[in-house]
Design an enzyme around this catalytic site. Structure first.
Site, mmCIF file in Angstrom:
data_model
loop_
_atom_site.group_PDB
_atom_site.id
_atom_site.type_symbol
_atom_site.label_atom_id
_atom_site.label_comp_id
_atom_site.label_asym_id
_atom_site.label_seq_id
_atom_site.Cartn_x
_atom_site.Cartn_y
_atom_site.Cartn_z
ATOM 1 N N SER A 1 0.840 -1.210 0.000
ATOM 2 C CA SER A 1 0.000 0.000 0.000
ATOM 3 C C SER A 1 0.870 1.254 0.000
ATOM 4 C CB SER A 1 -0.900 0.013 1.237
ATOM 5 O OG SER A 1 -1.795 -1.061 1.200
ATOM 6 N N GLY B 1 -5.897 -3.668 -7.780
ATOM 7 C CA GLY B 1 -7.057 -2.838 -7.461
ATOM 8 C C GLY B 1 -6.632 -1.473 -6.958
ATOM 9 N N ARG C 1 -13.622 -6.891 -11.033
ATOM 10 C CA ARG C 1 -13.803 -6.311 -9.690
ATOM 11 C C ARG C 1 -14.600 -5.005 -9.759
ATOM 12 N NH1 ARG C 1 -8.055 -6.512 -6.754
ATOM 13 N NH2 ARG C 1 -9.296 -5.761 -5.008
ATOM 14 N N SER D 1 -13.218 1.296 3.248
ATOM 15 C CA SER D 1 -12.281 0.912 2.185
ATOM 16 C C SER D 1 -11.250 2.013 1.985
ATOM 17 C CB SER D 1 -13.039 0.683 0.869
ATOM 18 O OG SER D 1 -12.152 0.806 -0.230
ATOM 19 N N GLN E 1 -9.229 2.145 -0.407
ATOM 20 C CA GLN E 1 -9.151 2.495 -1.829
ATOM 21 C C GLN E 1 -10.200 3.538 -2.180
ATOM 22 O OE1 GLN E 1 -9.204 -1.229 -3.972
ATOM 23 N NE2 GLN E 1 -7.164 -1.777 -3.249
ATOM 24 N N ASP F 1 -6.873 -8.271 4.431
ATOM 25 C CA ASP F 1 -6.035 -9.079 3.535
ATOM 26 C C ASP F 1 -5.414 -10.289 4.243
ATOM 27 O OD1 ASP F 1 -6.657 -7.259 1.588
ATOM 28 O OD2 ASP F 1 -4.816 -6.101 1.827
ATOM 29 N N LYS G 1 -12.237 -9.510 -3.939
ATOM 30 C CA LYS G 1 -10.787 -9.271 -4.001
ATOM 31 C C LYS G 1 -10.252 -9.928 -5.281
ATOM 32 C CE LYS G 1 -10.555 -6.969 -0.121
ATOM 33 N NZ LYS G 1 -10.261 -5.531 -0.137
ATOM 34 N N ARG H 1 -12.318 -14.756 -2.028
ATOM 35 C CA ARG H 1 -11.427 -15.379 -1.038
ATOM 36 C C ARG H 1 -12.179 -16.238 -0.022
ATOM 37 N NH1 ARG H 1 -7.046 -10.308 -0.455
ATOM 38 N NH2 ARG H 1 -5.924 -10.885 -2.355
HETATM 39 O O1 SPQ Z 1 -4.649 -3.653 -4.665
HETATM 40 P P1 SPQ Z 1 -5.535 -4.837 -4.464
HETATM 41 O O2 SPQ Z 1 -5.486 -5.738 -5.656
HETATM 42 O O3 SPQ Z 1 -6.949 -4.449 -4.127
HETATM 43 O O4 SPQ Z 1 -4.911 -5.644 -3.225
HETATM 44 C C1 SPQ Z 1 -5.407 -6.102 -1.958
HETATM 45 C C2 SPQ Z 1 -4.445 -7.295 -1.538
HETATM 46 O O5 SPQ Z 1 -4.860 -8.327 -1.026
HETATM 47 O O6 SPQ Z 1 -3.247 -7.094 -1.705
HETATM 48 C C3 SPQ Z 1 -6.862 -6.539 -1.964
HETATM 49 F F1 SPQ Z 1 -7.133 -7.522 -2.690
HETATM 50 O O7 SPQ Z 1 -5.196 -5.122 -0.932
HETATM 51 C C4 SPQ Z 1 -5.967 -3.919 -0.767
HETATM 52 C C5 SPQ Z 1 -6.757 -4.002 0.531
HETATM 53 O O8 SPQ Z 1 -7.634 -5.085 0.554
HETATM 54 C C6 SPQ Z 1 -4.994 -2.780 -0.714
HETATM 55 C C7 SPQ Z 1 -5.576 -1.535 -0.149
HETATM 56 C C8 SPQ Z 1 -4.848 -0.257 -0.309
HETATM 57 O O9 SPQ Z 1 -3.626 -0.257 -0.541
HETATM 58 O O10 SPQ Z 1 -5.499 0.801 -0.173
HETATM 59 C C9 SPQ Z 1 -6.759 -1.529 0.566
HETATM 60 C C10 SPQ Z 1 -7.572 -2.734 0.775
HETATM 61 O O11 SPQ Z 1 -8.675 -2.720 -0.120
HETATM 62 P P2 SPQ Z 1 -10.050 -1.958 0.210
HETATM 63 O O12 SPQ Z 1 -10.972 -2.384 -0.898
HETATM 64 O O13 SPQ Z 1 -10.495 -2.471 1.528
HETATM 65 O O14 SPQ Z 1 -9.817 -0.528 0.191
#
Ligand code: SPQ
Length: 447
Positions: free
Chosen positions: A38, A110, A139, A184, A186, A334, A361, A365
């Site tokens: 991240s 993502g 996704r 989230s 993200q 995660d 994800k 999962r």
């Molecule tokens: O980047 P990506 O593919 O979404 O990766 C994952 C992971 O397991 O490595 C999720 F599948 O991590 C996300 C995490 O679940 C990384 C992240 C971030 O860097 O902001 C936030 C989390 O996702 P979210 O949807 O909860 O914001």
């Protein structure tokens, strides 16, 4: 097979074959884990948007940050060859990204796609197209497209603009206060990054606190940002100037989690994982493992470049079941696949609830962990928003599949250490998304 762990390459697919020797194994010594994924993404993105040079030490060399680097290079940021020692990013200043001449490819990531959408949508007079691999194209993107549309963004894509490939006509946006229905990072980061370019104050409120790396790093780069911990709200005042920084990326606790569980479940283990980021928004895995009775000590706690860091020592112990639900979920989202492995070896029934996010994800999962571990002899019942895991059944090696999900590949490898016979994990090369060196570290730490 002569060695305890072997990597066999079959055709175009990579199989990880794990066969613990009859006398058993244990995990010993001191290991280092790769940089936080991240934080690595955010360092590259903010470095690209800043004025001047950003130096990143300890960057994760996984496939996901490589996707971020190639997208921002395509928009004019100069990013040196990626390595762990020192990556130099020559930023081009807020609002100055070039219109790329081809499609931006976020690969499997993502984070790359969703955070980048906030940046692209708020870049006036440029047109962008973004896509990803098969997993990423399935996704949900509406969670970021909808709030961006409320800010005035123009975004088009399949299924009512909810799936990549997406096309974005960048423009000046208006600030909003967005009440996110999900916790989230993200979603939060996407809106904050759009707010960064937008005149006025943009606020995001989330139902529970998600990881706060964007908030920490935006502030360090000079953004005007306030946090209200009472309401889980963050407000950014747009159009500040970002200035290049030195970023030291700590080890990724999501990668450390595999060794924490391995050390806890494999008899005789005593393993120290050095330089792990222990930001409180990420340490749910420590809280839950402690509740399960794991023997983990936090050593040498310190702060490195605005993020708390420590060494974590884990020794084998008997685990007991617990409930994993509520506000802790975003703090360990995660790590649920590897915590499911811990639960398989714990006494009693572990319940995972409030984790429906796991279904969207890199793979579903919940279904994938339940089916693959059950194939090895576990007793896991799927719930709509989690799992019911009855511990104490012996695992036996068999053929399982990562479904191209890095966290599944590595979780199954750790389960295999405590299984009898040979486990073959198909498509285990997925581990390179976040942990290219996983197999080497596994081989090094086995005694
Ligand atoms: O980047 P990506 O593919 O979404 O990766 C994952 C992971 O397991 O490595 C999720 F599948 O991590 C996300 C995490 O679940 C990384 C992240 C971030 O860097 O902001 C936030 C989390 O996702 P979210 O949807 O909860 O914001």
């Amino acid at each position: 097979m002569s060695s305890a762990v072997a990597l066999r390459v079959v055709d175009t697919h990579h199989d990880l074959v794990i066969q613990p020797p009859a006398g058993g194994i244990s995990l010993q010594g001191r290991i280092r884990i790769p940089g936080d994924k991240s934080i690595s993404h955010r360092a590259l993105m903010l470095g690209a948007l800043a004025q001047g040079e950003t130096i990143v030490q300890g960057l994760l060399l996984g496939e996901d940050p490589r996707s971020t680097a190639s997208c921002f290079r395509a928009m004019g940021a100069e990013i040196s060859e990626l390595n762990t020692e020192e990556v130099r990013v020559r930023g081009i200043g807020l609002g100055n990204l070039n219109e790329p001449v081809t499609v931006l490819d976020a690969g499997n990531s993502g984070t790359t796609l969703r955070l980048m959408l906030g940046i692209l949508a708020s870049h006036p007079d440029r047109f962008f197209t973004v896509t990803g691999d098969g997993s990423l194209r399935s996704r949900p993107m509406s969670r970021v497209v909808k709030p961006l549309q409320q800010m005035g963004a123009q975004i088009w894509g399949r299924k009512q603009n909810s799936l990549a490939p997406l096309a974005i006509q960048g423009q000046a946006l208006k600030p909003i206060h967005y009440q996110s229905p999900i916790a989230s990072a993200q979603v939060k980061s996407c809106i904050l990054l759009a707010g960064l370019m937008t005149e006025g104050q943009t606020t995001v409120t989330e139902p529970a606190l998600s990881r706060d790396h964007s908030e920490r790093m935006l502030r360090a780069f000079g953004a005007d940002l306030t946090v209200d911990p009472e309401t889980n709200s963050v407000t950014i005042t747009g159009q500040a100037t970002l200035t290049g920084q030195m970023v030291i990326v700590p080890g990724d606790i999501s990668s450390a989690a595999f060794w924490l569980v391995a050390g806890a479940i494999v008899p005789g283990s005593d393993l120290t994982i050095e330089n792990v980021g222990i930001n409180p928004t990420r340490t749910g895995v420590l809280a839950i493992l402690e509740r399960m009775g794991a023997d983990i000590t936090i050593e040498n706690s310190r702060e490195v470049a605005g993020e708390p860091v420590a060494d974590l020592r884990v020794r084998h112990s008997r685990l007991k079941a617990c409930e994993i639900s509520g506000d802790v979920i975003p703090r360990l989202i995660d790590e649920i696949p590897i915590l499911a492995v811990a639960a398989v070896f714990a006494e009693g029934t572990t319940i995972v609830k409030d984790a429906e996010e796991l279904r969207v994800k890199e793979s579903d999962r919940i279904t994938v962990m339940a089916t693959q571990l059950n194939q090895m002899g576990a007793s896991i019942k799927e719930l709509p928003d989690g799992m019911e895991i009855t511990g104490g059944t012996a695992l036996r090696g068999t053929e399982v599949d990562s479904f191209t999900d890095h966290r599944i590949a590595m979780s199954l490898a750790i389960a295999a250490l405590n299984a009898s016979g040979i486990t073959t994990i198909h498509r285990a090369e997925a581990a390179a998304i976040s942990y290219p060196d996983f197999t080497n570290t596994l081989e090094q730490s086995i005694r």
